[in-house]
Design a protein around this motif. Sequence first.
Motif, PDB file in Angstrom:
ATOM      1  N   LEU A 168      11.116  19.372  -7.465  1.00 12.60           N
ATOM      2  CA  LEU A 168      11.902  18.204  -7.049  1.00 12.60           C
ATOM      3  C   LEU A 168      11.979  18.082  -5.528  1.00 12.60           C
ATOM      4  CD1 LEU A 168      14.778  18.204  -9.707  1.00 12.60           C
ATOM      5  CD2 LEU A 168      12.448  17.268  -9.844  1.00 12.60           C
ATOM      6  N   GLN A 169      10.931  18.564  -4.854  1.00  8.86           N
ATOM      7  CA  GLN A 169      10.810  18.364  -3.415  1.00  8.86           C
ATOM      8  C   GLN A 169      10.020  17.082  -3.167  1.00  8.86           C
ATOM      9  OE1 GLN A 169       8.960  22.120  -2.328  1.00  8.86           O
ATOM     10  NE2 GLN A 169      10.920  22.927  -1.631  1.00  8.86           N
ATOM     11  N   LEU A 170      10.328  16.422  -2.061  1.00 12.83           N
ATOM     12  CA  LEU A 170       9.695  15.146  -1.735  1.00 12.83           C
ATOM     13  C   LEU A 170       8.820  15.291  -0.495  1.00 12.83           C
ATOM     14  CD1 LEU A 170       9.526  12.039  -2.258  1.00 12.83           C
ATOM     15  CD2 LEU A 170      11.404  11.808  -0.599  1.00 12.83           C
ATOM     16  N   SER A 171       7.614  14.764  -0.574  1.00 12.64           N
ATOM     17  CA  SER A 171       6.734  14.707   0.592  1.00 12.64           C
ATOM     18  C   SER A 171       6.099  13.329   0.639  1.00 12.64           C
ATOM     19  CB  SER A 171       5.648  15.790   0.516  1.00 12.64           C
ATOM     20  OG  SER A 171       4.863  15.645  -0.661  1.00 12.64           O
ATOM     21  N   VAL A 231       9.367  13.151 -13.027  1.00 16.16           N
ATOM     22  CA  VAL A 231       9.068  11.749 -13.318  1.00 16.16           C
ATOM     23  C   VAL A 231      10.323  10.897 -13.167  1.00 16.16           C
ATOM     24  CG1 VAL A 231       8.349  10.117 -15.112  1.00 16.16           C
ATOM     25  CG2 VAL A 231       7.131  12.290 -14.825  1.00 16.16           C
ATOM     26  N   GLU A 232      11.438  11.384 -13.693  1.00 14.53           N
ATOM     27  CA  GLU A 232      12.693  10.629 -13.596  1.00 14.53           C
ATOM     28  C   GLU A 232      13.110  10.434 -12.144  1.00 14.53           C
ATOM     29  OE1 GLU A 232      15.394  12.891 -15.947  1.00 14.53           O
ATOM     30  OE2 GLU A 232      14.706  12.033 -17.868  1.00 14.53           O
ATOM     31  N   LEU A 233      12.977  11.501 -11.335  1.00 11.89           N
ATOM     32  CA  LEU A 233      13.353  11.392  -9.924  1.00 11.89           C
ATOM     33  C   LEU A 233      12.409  10.444  -9.189  1.00 11.89           C
ATOM     34  CD1 LEU A 233      15.011  12.173  -7.461  1.00 11.89           C
ATOM     35  CD2 LEU A 233      13.599  14.234  -7.225  1.00 11.89           C
ATOM     36  N   ALA A 234      11.119  10.535  -9.462  1.00 10.65           N
ATOM     37  CA  ALA A 234      10.156   9.657  -8.800  1.00 10.65           C
ATOM     38  C   ALA A 234      10.458   8.190  -9.106  1.00 10.65           C
ATOM     39  CB  ALA A 234       8.734  10.005  -9.230  1.00 10.65           C
ATOM     40  N   TYR A 262       4.399   8.701  -1.719  1.00  8.39           N
ATOM     41  CA  TYR A 262       5.400   9.752  -1.804  1.00  8.39           C
ATOM     42  C   TYR A 262       5.139  10.562  -3.067  1.00  8.39           C
ATOM     43  CZ  TYR A 262       7.988   7.087   1.694  1.00  8.39           C
ATOM     44  OH  TYR A 262       8.345   6.425   2.844  1.00  8.39           O
ATOM     45  N   VAL A 263       5.316  11.872  -2.964  1.00  8.97           N
ATOM     46  CA  VAL A 263       5.074  12.764  -4.094  1.00  8.97           C
ATOM     47  C   VAL A 263       6.330  13.586  -4.381  1.00  8.97           C
ATOM     48  CG1 VAL A 263       3.710  14.681  -4.987  1.00  8.97           C
ATOM     49  CG2 VAL A 263       2.618  12.926  -3.563  1.00  8.97           C
ATOM     50  N   VAL A 264       6.775  13.552  -5.636  1.00 10.64           N
ATOM     51  CA  VAL A 264       7.841  14.430  -6.106  1.00 10.64           C
ATOM     52  C   VAL A 264       7.178  15.559  -6.885  1.00 10.64           C
ATOM     53  CG1 VAL A 264       9.891  14.643  -7.560  1.00 10.64           C
ATOM     54  CG2 VAL A 264       9.488  12.528  -6.260  1.00 10.64           C
ATOM     55  N   ASP A 265       7.360  16.793  -6.452  1.00  8.20           N
ATOM     56  CA  ASP A 265       6.734  17.896  -7.177  1.00  8.20           C
ATOM     57  C   ASP A 265       7.701  18.455  -8.222  1.00  8.20           C
ATOM     58  OD1 ASP A 265       8.503  19.729  -5.962  1.00  8.20           O
ATOM     59  OD2 ASP A 265       7.061  20.272  -4.402  1.00  8.20           O
ATOM     60  N   ASN A 266       7.257  19.464  -8.951  1.00 10.28           N
ATOM     61  CA  ASN A 266       8.073  19.984 -10.049  1.00 10.28           C
ATOM     62  C   ASN A 266       9.261  20.807  -9.578  1.00 10.28           C
ATOM     63  OD1 ASN A 266       6.632  18.702 -12.009  1.00 10.28           O
ATOM     64  ND2 ASN A 266       5.344  20.458 -12.531  1.00 10.28           N
ATOM     65  N   GLY A 311       0.789  -1.223   0.000  1.00 11.41           N
ATOM     66  CA  GLY A 311       0.000   0.000   0.000  1.00 11.41           C
ATOM     67  C   GLY A 311       0.822   1.275   0.000  1.00 11.41           C
ATOM     68  N   VAL A 312       2.079   1.200  -0.436  1.00 13.53           N
ATOM     69  CA  VAL A 312       2.966   2.370  -0.489  1.00 13.53           C
ATOM     70  C   VAL A 312       3.519   2.496  -1.909  1.00 13.53           C
ATOM     71  CG1 VAL A 312       5.041   3.453   0.432  1.00 13.53           C
ATOM     72  CG2 VAL A 312       3.609   2.038   1.923  1.00 13.53           C
ATOM     73  N   VAL A 313       3.433   3.705  -2.484  1.00 14.33           N
ATOM     74  CA  VAL A 313       3.952   3.933  -3.835  1.00 14.33           C
ATOM     75  C   VAL A 313       4.642   5.295  -3.897  1.00 14.33           C
ATOM     76  CG1 VAL A 313       2.106   2.538  -4.869  1.00 14.33           C
ATOM     77  CG2 VAL A 313       1.843   5.032  -4.717  1.00 14.33           C
ATOM     78  N   VAL A 314       5.321   5.521  -5.007  1.00 10.86           N
ATOM     79  CA  VAL A 314       5.905   6.828  -5.315  1.00 10.86           C
ATOM     80  C   VAL A 314       5.225   7.369  -6.561  1.00 10.86           C
ATOM     81  CG1 VAL A 314       7.997   8.105  -5.916  1.00 10.86           C
ATOM     82  CG2 VAL A 314       8.136   6.150  -4.358  1.00 10.86           C
ATOM     83  N   THR A 315       4.885   8.650  -6.545  1.00 13.83           N
ATOM     84  CA  THR A 315       4.255   9.285  -7.692  1.00 13.83           C
ATOM     85  C   THR A 315       4.789  10.712  -7.833  1.00 13.83           C
ATOM     86  OG1 THR A 315       2.129   9.725  -8.767  1.00 13.83           O
ATOM     87  CG2 THR A 315       2.249  10.122  -6.389  1.00 13.83           C
TER      88      THR A 315
END
Length: 271
Positions: free
Chosen positions: A67-70, A28-31, A61-65, A14-18
């Motif tokens: 390139l910050q991670l939350s 997208v590449e970083l995610a 997990y969310v990588v925004d534009n 139940g855990v993913v990166v997007t």
Amino acid sequence: MVNEIRSTSQKEIGVVVTTSHNPSKEAVELAKKLSQNFKVPYYNRRHLSERVKTGEIKIYYVVDNNLQLSVIAPAGRLFFHPGMAKIRMENYKRDGRDLLLEALRPSYEDIIYDATFGLGMDAVFMAHFVKQVIGTEVSVHIYRVVSYGLSNYKSKEEWINEAVKKIVLFNDDMKDFIKRQPDKSFDIVYCDPMFENPVYESSALNPLRPLASYDTIDTEIVEEMIRIARKRVVIKTLIKDSLLERLSVKFDRVITSKRSGLIYACVDLDR
């Protein structure tokens, strides 16, 4: 010399990166890279909503534009930001006093071990006054976001940028970590376990609560902290919590904030 073992992540259900919506190519590449590092799947953001609604995905997990991670969990969004350290420094410069510094009595050659790192709010502030801060954070989700933030965050405050360079963070259980350390490994040991009676008005910490460890400390682990400390051990708690009452430890100083209800209990070994 710090003896450490980084914990390895098993497959997480139940855990993913997007990414955020309308992601850049870099996001997208970083995610995708982080999904490999974390050993969890990468999901296109367009395919995420329905799986979150059904409960198939609980944490992502969310990588925004930028390139910050939350990380987003049911309680909200958690991300690294040393804003509280900045406010604390401003207050210290204005008032010439900080209760944590009074408890620590740090010198610039000291190495501090922060046993319960969390979001690193105390650690960033402490690091400005010492040579290095070594931290452990047992929650893998908190560790991932904060570790990434420490490596990639850029502040307008140069003292923050310099402070984070002096921090080394491990994903480890403090009790296991401490037992592996030789006697007098650190100048100061600092421990800030989750409070029994949390201050829910502290909105920055609310998303952390479901992801954090509520494993408390006992007399045995405090004695281990004393063993690996050269100068002192400092335990942070609240007046309304029962932690100090449960510890069979003689504290040399107890510093209390009547305004916030915070307590710093100190064992001074260099007295």
